[in-house]
Design a protein around this motif. Structure first.
Motif, PDB file in Angstrom:
ATOM      1  N   GLY A 111       0.906  -1.267   0.196  1.00  8.44           N
ATOM      2  CA  GLY A 111      -0.150   0.136  -0.016  1.00  8.44           C
ATOM      3  C   GLY A 111       0.935   1.164  -0.116  1.00  8.44           C
ATOM      4  N   PHE A 112       1.939   1.270   0.820  1.00 11.23           N
ATOM      5  CA  PHE A 112       2.720   2.322   1.035  1.00 11.23           C
ATOM      6  C   PHE A 112       3.482   2.587  -0.433  1.00 11.23           C
ATOM      7  N   VAL A 165       4.466  -1.986  -9.053  1.00  6.32           N
ATOM      8  CA  VAL A 165       4.714  -2.362  -7.637  1.00  6.32           C
ATOM      9  C   VAL A 165       4.303  -3.662  -7.207  1.00  6.32           C
ATOM     10  N   GLY A 166       2.857  -3.948  -7.463  1.00  9.01           N
ATOM     11  CA  GLY A 166       2.040  -5.230  -6.916  1.00  9.01           C
ATOM     12  C   GLY A 166       2.854  -6.509  -7.987  1.00  9.01           C
ATOM     13  N   LEU A 167       3.123  -6.157  -9.309  1.00 12.19           N
ATOM     14  CA  LEU A 167       3.452  -7.024  -9.953  1.00 12.19           C
ATOM     15  C   LEU A 167       5.059  -7.874  -9.638  1.00 12.19           C
ATOM     16  N   ALA A 168       5.666  -6.866  -9.049  1.00 14.03           N
ATOM     17  CA  ALA A 168       7.009  -7.012  -8.424  1.00 14.03           C
ATOM     18  C   ALA A 168       6.949  -8.132  -7.216  1.00 14.03           C
ATOM     19  N   TYR A 191      -1.238  -9.607  -6.006  1.00 15.46           N
ATOM     20  CA  TYR A 191      -0.882  -8.065  -5.596  1.00 15.46           C
ATOM     21  C   TYR A 191      -0.932  -7.218  -6.592  1.00 15.46           C
ATOM     22  N   VAL A 192      -0.792  -7.642  -7.940  1.00 24.17           N
ATOM     23  CA  VAL A 192      -0.879  -6.771  -9.206  1.00 24.17           C
ATOM     24  C   VAL A 192      -1.828  -5.994  -8.898  1.00 24.17           C
ATOM     25  N   THR A 193      -3.056  -6.516  -8.619  1.00 25.86           N
ATOM     26  CA  THR A 193      -4.537  -5.909  -8.620  1.00 25.86           C
ATOM     27  C   THR A 193      -4.697  -4.869  -7.404  1.00 25.86           C
ATOM     28  N   VAL A 194      -4.185  -5.468  -6.180  1.00 24.12           N
ATOM     29  CA  VAL A 194      -4.185  -4.862  -5.112  1.00 24.12           C
ATOM     30  C   VAL A 194      -3.178  -3.464  -5.119  1.00 24.12           C
ATOM     31  N   LEU A 198      -4.755   0.403  -4.924  1.00 25.35           N
ATOM     32  CA  LEU A 198      -4.355   1.134  -3.938  1.00 25.35           C
ATOM     33  C   LEU A 198      -3.386   2.369  -4.312  1.00 25.35           C
ATOM     34  N   GLY A 199      -2.901   2.057  -5.467  1.00 24.96           N
ATOM     35  CA  GLY A 199      -1.924   2.992  -6.016  1.00 24.96           C
ATOM     36  C   GLY A 199      -2.909   4.420  -6.664  1.00 24.96           C
ATOM     37  N   THR A 200      -3.971   3.697  -7.144  1.00 21.20           N
ATOM     38  CA  THR A 200      -5.020   4.744  -7.847  1.00 21.20           C
ATOM     39  C   THR A 200      -5.552   5.684  -6.546  1.00 21.20           C
ATOM     40  N   LEU A 201      -5.957   4.914  -5.605  1.00 23.32           N
ATOM     41  CA  LEU A 201      -6.601   5.680  -4.364  1.00 23.32           C
ATOM     42  C   LEU A 201      -5.687   6.476  -3.692  1.00 23.32           C
TER      43      LEU A 201
END
Length: 272
Positions: A111-112, A165-168, A191-194, A198-201
């Motif tokens: 998230g961060f 970030v999520g893909l990594a 986590y690519v979806t997460v 979260l990045g967009t938000l």
């Protein structure tokens, strides 16, 4: 070629790198590298063109210690907390409550950094949009570089930055804990979806803060931020585009990434 970090930025980056690379879960290092590597690339991408569009770019292309810690401090603390509880321990050796804590810390970390990456990608790529951004609070067009301004290209860049970030994280986790996933010891979370969500938000939160508690000034028909009081008094051609002069750009980044971290923890706490 201009360096990406100032001297103090290099020292801060060394702390962030040490706190992260010492973690035996490869996800933490993979996410950090994905963020800083991609951010450096997009910062340098068409740099001359960005300077013509946004004169503030020339001042911010090199990161000092404040920028590094705002974009890595909380992540480093999360990594150190993870190490305290889980370094040297396999997922198979953890009880249910410990595995839940492990997942919560991973969500907080993603998230961060998804927020940090989304904000950086949106700023660096969105600046190149052919259309003027819209101020998120009023939806009126504002000059490029205005805090709180959003564009279609910027939003897409935010989504892509969080997804990177999520893909990594996905690649690192599956590479290191493949058998734990196969046995069902760890939850199979995309986590690519997460990261993309979260990045967009997080980028939207950053824009809202930028439009309200960070001042944007119009100087020579261009948007400028973080002007000191003395600079404002010295110039007669300064007018406020939007926002109150309360937080600096670094402070806005720190608050938005912290909010996204808390949001990530709250979401996974509801799911678990």
């Amino acid at each position: 070629m201009t360096r990406s970090l100032s001297a103090t930025g290099a020292l801060a980056a060394a702390f962030v790198g040490l706190a992260t690379a010492s973690n035996d879960n490869m996800l933490f290092t993979a996410v950090l590298l994905a963020f800083f590597g991609s951010s450096t690339f997009w910062t340098k991408y068409q740099a001359q063109q960005k300077m013509k569009i946004d004169p503030a770019f020339a001042k911010t292309s090199r990161r000092d210690w404040r920028q590094v810690l705002c974009n890595g401090g909380i992540g480093s603390v999360i990594s150190l907390v993870y190490q305290y509880y889980f370094d040297g321990r396999r997922p198979e050796d953890l009880d249910l409550s410990e595995r839940r804590l492990m997942t919560v810390l991973i969500w907080a970390y993603i998230g961060f950094y998804s927020c940090c990456a989304a904000d950086t990608w949106a700023s660096e790529i969105g600046t190149l949009s052919s259309d003027w951004p819209m101020l998120i609070t009023t939806w009126r067009p504002v000059p490029p570089g205005t805090n709180g301004g959003i564009s279609k290209l910027g939003l897409l860049a935010s989504f892509a930055g969080g997804a990177a970030v999520g893909l990594a994280a996905d690649i690192a986790l599956w590479a290191q804990y493949f058998y734990a996933f196969r046995r069902g010891t760890l939850p199979k979370i995309p986590y690519v979806t997460v990261g993309s969500l979260l990045g967009t938000l997080g980028s939207v939160v950053d824009s809202l803060l930028g439009a309200t508690v960070q001042a944007s000034f119009l100087v020579n028909k261009r948007a400028v931020s973080d002007l000191t009081t003395a600079e404002q008094r010295q110039r007669k051609d300064v007018s406020v585009i939007a926002g109150a002069d309360i937080l600096s750009n670094n402070m806005v980044n720190a608050v938005s990434s912290a909010c996204t971290t808390v949001l990530a923890v709250g979401l996974i706490a509801l799911i678990l």
